[in-house]
Design a protein around this motif. Structure first.
Motif, PDB file in Angstrom:
ATOM      1  N   GLY A 171     -35.647 -32.250 -41.783  1.00 46.91           N
ATOM      2  CA  GLY A 171     -36.861 -33.033 -42.019  1.00 46.91           C
ATOM      3  C   GLY A 171     -36.618 -34.255 -42.889  1.00 46.91           C
ATOM      4  N   ILE A 172     -35.766 -34.107 -43.890  1.00 49.59           N
ATOM      5  CA  ILE A 172     -35.417 -35.247 -44.751  1.00 49.59           C
ATOM      6  C   ILE A 172     -34.767 -36.343 -43.916  1.00 49.59           C
ATOM      7  CG2 ILE A 172     -33.819 -36.018 -46.571  1.00 49.59           C
ATOM      8  CD1 ILE A 172     -34.343 -33.287 -47.955  1.00 49.59           C
ATOM      9  N   LEU A 173     -33.810 -35.957 -43.092  1.00 55.85           N
ATOM     10  CA  LEU A 173     -33.116 -36.942 -42.265  1.00 55.85           C
ATOM     11  C   LEU A 173     -34.040 -37.544 -41.214  1.00 55.85           C
ATOM     12  CD1 LEU A 173     -29.717 -35.076 -41.977  1.00 55.85           C
ATOM     13  CD2 LEU A 173     -30.123 -37.270 -43.122  1.00 55.85           C
ATOM     14  N   GLU A 174     -34.878 -36.729 -40.618  1.00 55.31           N
ATOM     15  CA  GLU A 174     -35.817 -37.249 -39.624  1.00 55.31           C
ATOM     16  C   GLU A 174     -36.848 -38.175 -40.263  1.00 55.31           C
ATOM     17  OE1 GLU A 174     -37.251 -33.741 -37.606  1.00 55.31           O
ATOM     18  OE2 GLU A 174     -35.428 -33.612 -36.391  1.00 55.31           O
ATOM     19  N   LEU A 208     -36.229 -40.189 -42.756  1.00 55.37           N
ATOM     20  CA  LEU A 208     -35.544 -41.468 -42.942  1.00 55.37           C
ATOM     21  C   LEU A 208     -35.362 -42.220 -41.621  1.00 55.37           C
ATOM     22  CD1 LEU A 208     -32.896 -40.416 -45.604  1.00 55.37           C
ATOM     23  CD2 LEU A 208     -34.783 -42.048 -45.919  1.00 55.37           C
ATOM     24  N   THR A 209     -35.093 -41.485 -40.544  1.00 47.84           N
ATOM     25  CA  THR A 209     -34.884 -42.168 -39.263  1.00 47.84           C
ATOM     26  C   THR A 209     -36.205 -42.541 -38.592  1.00 47.84           C
ATOM     27  OG1 THR A 209     -34.615 -40.041 -38.102  1.00 47.84           O
ATOM     28  CG2 THR A 209     -32.603 -41.162 -38.859  1.00 47.84           C
ATOM     29  N   ALA A 210     -37.198 -41.657 -38.640  1.00 52.58           N
ATOM     30  CA  ALA A 210     -38.462 -41.929 -37.953  1.00 52.58           C
ATOM     31  C   ALA A 210     -39.389 -42.822 -38.776  1.00 52.58           C
ATOM     32  CB  ALA A 210     -39.166 -40.620 -37.609  1.00 52.58           C
ATOM     33  N   GLU A 211     -39.561 -42.500 -40.037  1.00 50.04           N
ATOM     34  CA  GLU A 211     -40.502 -43.237 -40.878  1.00 50.04           C
ATOM     35  C   GLU A 211     -39.929 -44.542 -41.410  1.00 50.04           C
ATOM     36  OE1 GLU A 211     -43.759 -42.436 -41.650  1.00 50.04           O
ATOM     37  OE2 GLU A 211     -43.519 -40.881 -40.114  1.00 50.04           O
ATOM     38  N   GLU A 233     -26.170 -44.097 -39.032  1.00 54.14           N
ATOM     39  CA  GLU A 233     -25.096 -44.965 -39.512  1.00 54.14           C
ATOM     40  C   GLU A 233     -25.516 -45.662 -40.812  1.00 54.14           C
ATOM     41  OE1 GLU A 233     -26.235 -44.867 -36.361  1.00 54.14           O
ATOM     42  OE2 GLU A 233     -24.478 -44.210 -35.228  1.00 54.14           O
ATOM     43  N   ASN A 234     -26.763 -46.147 -40.865  1.00 54.62           N
ATOM     44  CA  ASN A 234     -27.280 -46.759 -42.098  1.00 54.62           C
ATOM     45  C   ASN A 234     -27.224 -45.759 -43.239  1.00 54.62           C
ATOM     46  OD1 ASN A 234     -30.045 -48.211 -40.256  1.00 54.62           O
ATOM     47  ND2 ASN A 234     -28.107 -49.209 -40.727  1.00 54.62           N
ATOM     48  N   ILE A 235     -27.701 -44.550 -42.963  1.00 57.49           N
ATOM     49  CA  ILE A 235     -27.746 -43.512 -43.992  1.00 57.49           C
ATOM     50  C   ILE A 235     -26.345 -43.174 -44.472  1.00 57.49           C
ATOM     51  CG2 ILE A 235     -28.398 -41.106 -44.471  1.00 57.49           C
ATOM     52  CD1 ILE A 235     -30.686 -41.533 -42.357  1.00 57.49           C
ATOM     53  N   LEU A 242     -32.981 -41.892 -51.263  1.00 56.28           N
ATOM     54  CA  LEU A 242     -33.374 -42.946 -50.327  1.00 56.28           C
ATOM     55  C   LEU A 242     -34.872 -42.878 -50.022  1.00 56.28           C
ATOM     56  CD1 LEU A 242     -30.499 -43.037 -47.679  1.00 56.28           C
ATOM     57  CD2 LEU A 242     -30.945 -44.656 -49.532  1.00 56.28           C
ATOM     58  N   ILE A 243     -35.398 -41.675 -49.860  1.00 58.15           N
ATOM     59  CA  ILE A 243     -36.832 -41.521 -49.609  1.00 58.15           C
ATOM     60  C   ILE A 243     -37.623 -42.043 -50.798  1.00 58.15           C
ATOM     61  CG2 ILE A 243     -38.694 -39.818 -49.369  1.00 58.15           C
ATOM     62  CD1 ILE A 243     -36.736 -38.204 -47.585  1.00 58.15           C
ATOM     63  N   ASN A 244     -37.184 -41.714 -51.992  1.00 59.15           N
ATOM     64  CA  ASN A 244     -37.849 -42.215 -53.187  1.00 59.15           C
ATOM     65  C   ASN A 244     -37.778 -43.734 -53.241  1.00 59.15           C
ATOM     66  OD1 ASN A 244     -39.238 -41.771 -55.718  1.00 59.15           O
ATOM     67  ND2 ASN A 244     -37.338 -42.434 -56.695  1.00 59.15           N
ATOM     68  N   ALA A 245     -36.638 -44.300 -52.945  1.00 63.66           N
ATOM     69  CA  ALA A 245     -36.488 -45.760 -52.954  1.00 63.66           C
ATOM     70  C   ALA A 245     -37.438 -46.398 -51.940  1.00 63.66           C
ATOM     71  CB  ALA A 245     -35.040 -46.146 -52.636  1.00 63.66           C
ATOM     72  N   ALA A 246     -37.535 -45.815 -50.759  1.00 60.45           N
ATOM     73  CA  ALA A 246     -38.441 -46.343 -49.735  1.00 60.45           C
ATOM     74  C   ALA A 246     -39.888 -46.240 -50.194  1.00 60.45           C
ATOM     75  CB  ALA A 246     -38.246 -45.590 -48.419  1.00 60.45           C
ATOM     76  N   ASN A 247     -40.254 -45.129 -50.794  1.00 63.35           N
ATOM     77  CA  ASN A 247     -41.632 -44.963 -51.277  1.00 63.35           C
ATOM     78  C   ASN A 247     -41.964 -45.964 -52.377  1.00 63.35           C
ATOM     79  OD1 ASN A 247     -42.412 -42.936 -49.510  1.00 63.35           O
ATOM     80  ND2 ASN A 247     -41.686 -41.313 -50.863  1.00 63.35           N
ATOM     81  N   LEU A 248     -41.012 -46.231 -53.249  1.00 65.00           N
ATOM     82  CA  LEU A 248     -41.251 -47.190 -54.326  1.00 65.00           C
ATOM     83  C   LEU A 248     -41.388 -48.621 -53.800  1.00 65.00           C
ATOM     84  CD1 LEU A 248     -38.863 -45.810 -57.081  1.00 65.00           C
ATOM     85  CD2 LEU A 248     -41.363 -45.772 -57.092  1.00 65.00           C
ATOM     86  N   ALA A 249     -40.748 -48.903 -52.673  1.00 65.41           N
ATOM     87  CA  ALA A 249     -40.787 -50.250 -52.109  1.00 65.41           C
ATOM     88  C   ALA A 249     -42.049 -50.513 -51.279  1.00 65.41           C
ATOM     89  CB  ALA A 249     -39.555 -50.477 -51.235  1.00 65.41           C
ATOM     90  N   ARG A 250     -42.760 -49.462 -50.917  1.00 66.10           N
ATOM     91  CA  ARG A 250     -43.960 -49.626 -50.100  1.00 66.10           C
ATOM     92  C   ARG A 250     -45.095 -50.172 -50.945  1.00 66.10           C
ATOM     93  NH1 ARG A 250     -43.087 -44.136 -46.669  1.00 66.10           N
ATOM     94  NH2 ARG A 250     -41.745 -45.109 -45.117  1.00 66.10           N
TER      95      ARG A 250
END
Length: 153
Positions: A86-89, A91-94, A100-102, A138-146
């Motif tokens: 779920g964590i990986l999905e 990052l890829t879906a949301e 490769e990026n990850i 990475l999820i935290n970083a994405a959430n902080l950037a939103r």
């Protein structure tokens, strides 16, 4: 009992048992605590606005609260391999990152990431831990950037 009353009942149970606080629920959902309190009172009174003059939740907010409640209710029942997938999905879906990026961002071997998505049981516990920890960052970083609304007071 209506769906929102079921959600209110389950949220009240989570709050009463200390699994979550109203402050945390407000911070996570970004919904004003008065409006959440009105929802929580719905379980007992059958109408949303009995507890306050706060406007009811929008359909989108109700859906978000329902999904969060379901996830929090069943969090302990989810297998760790499914959590990793779920964590990986997420990052890829949301976030639209590729594996490769990850791999490049986390310095985790691409083949390990592919196995974690397709067959998490084939990945060593140490590698799973590394993937989960680095991808959670990475999820935290994405959430902080939103974009964020101001937290309700």
């Amino acid at each position: 009992m209506t769906q929102s009353q079921k959600v209110a009942k389950e949220l009240n149970r989570l709050l009463a048992s200390g699994h979550i606080s109203l402050q945390a629920l407000t911070a996570i959902t970004r919904i004003d605590s008065d409006r959440l309190t009105a929802l929580l009172h719905e379980e007992h009174h059958g109408t949303v606005n009995v507890a306050s003059d706060a406007p009811p939740l929008t359909d989108a907010e109700s859906t978000r609260v329902s999904v969060l409640t379901a996830l929090l209710t069943h969090v302990a029942e989810i297998d760790d391999d499914e959590r990793l997938r779920g964590i990986l999905e997420s990052l890829t879906a949301e976030c639209r990152l590729t594996l490769e990026n990850i791999a490049q961002l986390t310095r985790v071997d691409l083949d390990d990431l592919k196995r974690a998505v397709n067959d998490p049981g084939s990945v060593s516990p140490a590698t799973k831990y590394t993937i989960a920890l680095r991808c959670s960052y990475l999820i935290n970083a994405a959430n902080l950037a939103r974009p964020r609304e101001e937290l309700p007071q």
